[in-house]
Scaffold this active site. Structure first.
Site, PDB file in Angstrom:
ATOM      1  CD  GLU A  90      -5.036   5.309   3.114  1.00  0.00           C
ATOM      2  OE1 GLU A  90      -3.943   5.799   2.744  1.00  0.00           O
ATOM      3  OE2 GLU A  90      -5.649   4.456   2.452  1.00  0.00           O
ATOM      4  CG  HIS A 116      -1.719   1.188   1.429  1.00  0.00           C
ATOM      5  ND1 HIS A 116      -1.369   2.144   2.355  1.00  0.00           N
ATOM      6  CD2 HIS A 116      -2.843   1.640   0.823  1.00  0.00           C
ATOM      7  CE1 HIS A 116      -2.254   3.130   2.311  1.00  0.00           C
ATOM      8  NE2 HIS A 116      -3.159   2.849   1.398  1.00  0.00           N
ATOM      9  CD  GLU A 158      -2.502   2.579  -3.621  1.00  0.00           C
ATOM     10  OE1 GLU A 158      -2.881   1.607  -2.950  1.00  0.00           O
ATOM     11  OE2 GLU A 158      -3.034   3.700  -3.551  1.00  0.00           O
ATOM     12  CG  HIS A 159      -0.155   6.202  -0.585  1.00  0.00           C
ATOM     13  ND1 HIS A 159      -0.614   7.334   0.032  1.00  0.00           N
ATOM     14  CD2 HIS A 159      -1.157   5.304  -0.516  1.00  0.00           C
ATOM     15  CE1 HIS A 159      -1.848   7.121   0.472  1.00  0.00           C
ATOM     16  NE2 HIS A 159      -2.192   5.901   0.151  1.00  0.00           N
TER      17      HIS A 159
END
Lengths: 429, 424
Positions: free
Chosen positions: A143, A67, A70-71
């Site tokens: 997040e 994740h 991905e960012h």
């Protein structure tokens, strides 16, 4: 290019495996204005231990790397952000990470090839520095906190904890504030070089395209990369039992949330059967507690359910389980009713008329998936990662017989493999 | 244009959208009424009761069974606020006959079931069926109380409530728990009859269906034949905007057990211009429309203050809501950063490129409208409620005509009305 056609729904799929090992899937939709492209890598939150094919080095990574990566893919050396660049072209661009894959995508009516230039450029050119990795920790930390406040996410993670003792499905996709603090550019590059090799990637396009042309456009934007062998992924040994029957937490919700899980021990043991089994499970779940079921009727009339529960079957090589979730003042009663009807179906068999009607409904549900370019592309990618062709659901639906479903019922819906997770209302003092 | 409409009786209109982009045909019926405190709860309750059973199909599971037989046709209903109207929405979606394995006629079945649900409810003792009323009262109570569950949505609802205190738009679309006790099957049915006689009725048909054939089916449907002509009672949504007055900023803080703070800021646009709504759209896109917007870039990316930072323009009410999920301790800093963005736009600190990005973002979404069946219906319904029909291509043109000067002028007439913060 290999062509697969579904006569029932009048759609065609073109598949090509390129020389560098990448798979390209094209689903032409000549009368649609929207175009969609999604580029996925078979790297998700569960892939936390693996052997790099070139160096044979075994790598353990902190939770949340897929994740995080991905960012960070959007960041460019000149300080720009590719997500912004795509949005500036008016494209609806995004990316997401799941348990088993990470995907980069955009949707548009205009500027498709300009967008494809940018997408294929940024996914093939990572740029990680100490500074930009540190900064991202603040954003992802927020997040993670957002998820922590979400009762639905807590409910799901606790259900996983009930079913599995040691399984990567239990890893939070975003990781934790603590785990992501350990991420460095070096970790990110190792993962990138391993999992973002073309042989581990799939691209799906859907929209008004000529298959040959779009394939050439994709090929000419690919950076030449060295072949790499198979990535060995290391997972803990699969457990035959559940971890615990029940988990309950309290949060600020108005009505309790419940999630009932059936751990499917045999899981994907037989890959060829998985689509058929999946269809059977969807039919069974609808017969058990779907809209027209006796169970739902009773629970609704008693005010114990406000709407039909969400019904899901999640599976991969590492895990497989059924999930029935919703909101109810009385989760215990839902559980008892569901157990009772399953027992009844096991003892007395399924009603033929009911079975046939639900099978028709399931067929309709599959057809509706073909209404939007985005739904189609995401579905083909997610299925392909699991080794499934999405058309198989349309083609196989009528091979699922009542007798077959009854067998699945007995094998999968076992009382000893049932768990329940509940998020209860905070008690007022 | 693939869109046609036909008023079949005064106040009752069929809208046909011819499209071959989908595997489904979609039928929708919208009943519009003015938003009124004394009726919101009743409207929400009626919507829920209607789907429980009709005189022909007496219970929900029987309705479901019929729909499942039709290859999983799906019925859905809901209640929404559009401007100062309360809209009861009913949808039925069925696979286009071309894609079902055996030959079967589905269109007429869809129409019959849908109208039966809305206009032919199951009755007893001159009222709705008591059992359905009681159970839907309980359900509605739970729905109203569940408002707190999703903190992001809750914070937005609360900000709207504060900003439109004592105005129709400030009403909660599901109504209020305290109204439920007074409602009986009989008085609710009396109200229902009045509602059906007075509301604006719009029927949408989208898909590959012959207009004449389907309109004939609709006009000859027993339930439609029963309906009277009406001078429909609803609020027309004006394209014109007003030069309102500037109020003092209302700051509201609410405490709940949360790990993350939710900040919502309501902006009032006090700007009069024929193109005001198009200018406001572009202004909003520059401010918080997407990843290029000032809020996203400065609050999220540059300052790392938030995971979400953006804004939404509510066209029918001509207001903007800024929404951020922030670390609670960062409240002051986030607010300051947001205010700085508002000032920057006022002072013209944005580029030609910012405007072009914003326009592209909006026009792209307009071009995409016809790729989603329900979105296309919603667009035409919005036009139907408005006093000025704007076709899709004109919409795009008017967005593209917005200038830097327009935006700066509007920015200088845009003020913070309400600051709402949900924290621990």
């Amino acid at each position: 290019m290999k062509i697969i056609e579904s006569l029932k729904i009048k759609e065609k799929e073109y598949i090509e495996k390129l020389d560098n090992g990448m798979t390209v899937i094209i689903i032409p939709k000549p009368n649609l204005d929207k175009k969609y492209v999604i580029w996925g890598t078979h790297f998700g939150s569960i892939d936390n231990r693996f052997i790099m094919p070139k160096t044979e080095e075994e790598v353990f990574i902190p939770d949340g790397v897929a994740h995080f990566l991905e960012h960070k893919m959007f960041e460019q050396p000149d300080g720009t952000n590719s997500l912004d660049t795509l949005m500036a072209m008016g494209l609806e661009a995004n990316a997401y990470t799941t348990n088993d894959h990470t995907a980069y995508l955009f949707e548009c009516t205009n500027n498709f090839y300009k967008g494809l230039d940018e997408l294929m450029d940024y996914v093939q050119h990572p740029y990680f520095t100490d500074e930009n990795v540190e900064k991202e920790k603040g954003i992802i930390g927020q997040e993670i906190k957002m998820y922590d406040d979400e009762p639905g996410w807590k409910l799901y993670m606790n259900a996983m904890d009930c079913m599995y003792k040691d399984n990567p499905i239990k890893i939070d996709i975003a990781g934790s504030v603590e785990s992501i603090s350990k991420i460095t550019p070096d970790v990110l590059y190792k993962c990138y070089n391993t999992f973002y090799n073309p042989s581990n990637m799939i691209m799906v396009v859907c929209g008004d395209f000529n298959p040959e042309e779009i394939l050439e456009e994709i090929k000419k934007r690919l950076v030449k990369k060295e072949e790499q062998g198979e990535i060995k992924r290391i997972y803990p040994e699969k457990e035959k039992e559940i971890n615990k029957k029940y988990n309950e937490v309290q949060m600020e919700v108005s009505t309790p949330l419940f999630m009932i899980g059936y751990k499917d021990i045999e899981g994907m043991a037989d890959k060829k059967e998985i689509v058929k089994k999946h269809i059977a499970i969807e039919i069974l779940l609808n017969m058990i507690v779907g809209k027209s079921s006796e169970t739902y009727k009773e629970l609704y009339e008693a005010g114990d359910l406000l709407s039909t529960p969400d019904l899901d079957y999640e599976f991969s090589d590492e895990y497989a389980h059924i999930l029935i979730s919703g909101q109810s003042k009385n989760p215990q009663k839902i559980k008892e009713k569901i157990e009772k009807i399953i027992q009844n179906y096991k003892e007395n068999g399924l009603n033929e008329e009911h079975f046939n009607r639900i099978r028709k409904k399931i067929y309709g549900d599959y057809v509706v998936e073909y209404n939007s370019v985005g739904d189609i592309a995401r579905m083909f990618l997610a299925d392909k990662i699991k080794g499934i062709n999405s058309f198989d659901y349309i083609e196989e639906y009528n091979t699922v017989t009542k007798e077959y479903a009854e067998r699945v019922l007995k094998n999968v819906f076992k009382t000893e493999n049932m768990v329940m997770s509940v998020v209860n209302c905070k008690q007022e003092k | 244009m693939n869109y046609n409409k036909k008023e079949i009786k005064k106040g009752i209109t069929i809208h046909n959208i011819a499209t071959s982009k989908f595997k489904t045909n979609l039928f929708a019926v919208f009943l519009a009424l003015p938003l009124e405190r004394e009726n919101v709860t009743k409207n929400a309750l009626i919507t829920a009761i209607l789907r429980r059973g009709t005189q022909n199909i007496q219970s929900q599971d029987l309705i479901s069974k019929k729909l499942e037989e039709m290859y999983g046709a799906s019925f859905d209903c809901g209640i929404e606020k559009t401007g100062d109207n309360h809209i009861m929405k009913f949808y039925l979606e069925a696979i286009n006959e071309e894609f079902i394995p055996e030959k079967e006629e589905l269109t007429k079945k869809c129409i019959d079931i849908l109208f039966d649900i809305i206009f032919n409810p199951l009755l007893e003792n001159n009222g709705f069926k008591q059992e359905y009323v009681e159970s839907e009262k309980n359900n509605l109570k739970q729905i109203i109380e569940s408002k707190i569950d999703n903190k992001r949505v809750y914070a937005l609802e609360r900000c709207i409530e504060e900003m439109f205190k004592n105005e129709p738009y400030g009403l909660y679309r599901y109504g209020y728990v305290e109204d439920l006790d007074k409602i009986t099957p009989q008085n609710l049915y009396e109200y229902y009859k009045k509602l059906i006689n007075e509301c604006k009725i719009d029927i949408f048909v989208s898909g590959t269906i012959d207009n004449e054939k389907v309109n004939h089916m609709i006009e000859n449907n027993e339930q439609i034949k029963k309906l009277n002509e009406r001078q429909a009672r609803y609020n027309v949504i004006s394209e014109k905007t007003n030069q309102g007055e500037v109020k003092e900023v209302n700051t509201v803080e609410e405490h709940m057990q949360v790990g993350q703070g939710n900040l919502v800021i309501g902006l009032d646009i006090n700007f009069q211009n024929d193109n005001s709504k198009f200018i406001a759209s572009v202004y909003n896109a520059i401010l918080g429309g997407g990843a290029n917007s000032k809020l996203f870039q400065n609050v999220r990316e540059k300052e790392s203050l938030a995971y979400t930072a953006g804004s939404t323009y509510k066209r029918q009410k001509n207001v903007i809501f800024i929404r951020c999920g922030i670390e609670i301790a960062n409240f002051e800093k986030a607010l300051e950063t947001i205010k700085l963005q508002l000032t920057d736009i006022k002072e013209g600190k944005f580029s030609e490129e910012d405007i072009n990005n914003a326009k592209e973002l909006i026009t792209e979404s307009i071009r995409g409208i016809s790729s989603e069946q329900d979105t296309e219906i919603t667009y035409y319904y919005g036009q139907e409620l408005s006093d000025n029909f704007v076709p899709l291509d004109e919409y795009i043109e008017r967005i593209n005509n917005v200038t830097i000067k327009d935006i700066q002028e509007l920015a200088n007439k845009t003020f913070i009305d309400t600051i709402y913060f949900l924290r621990d």
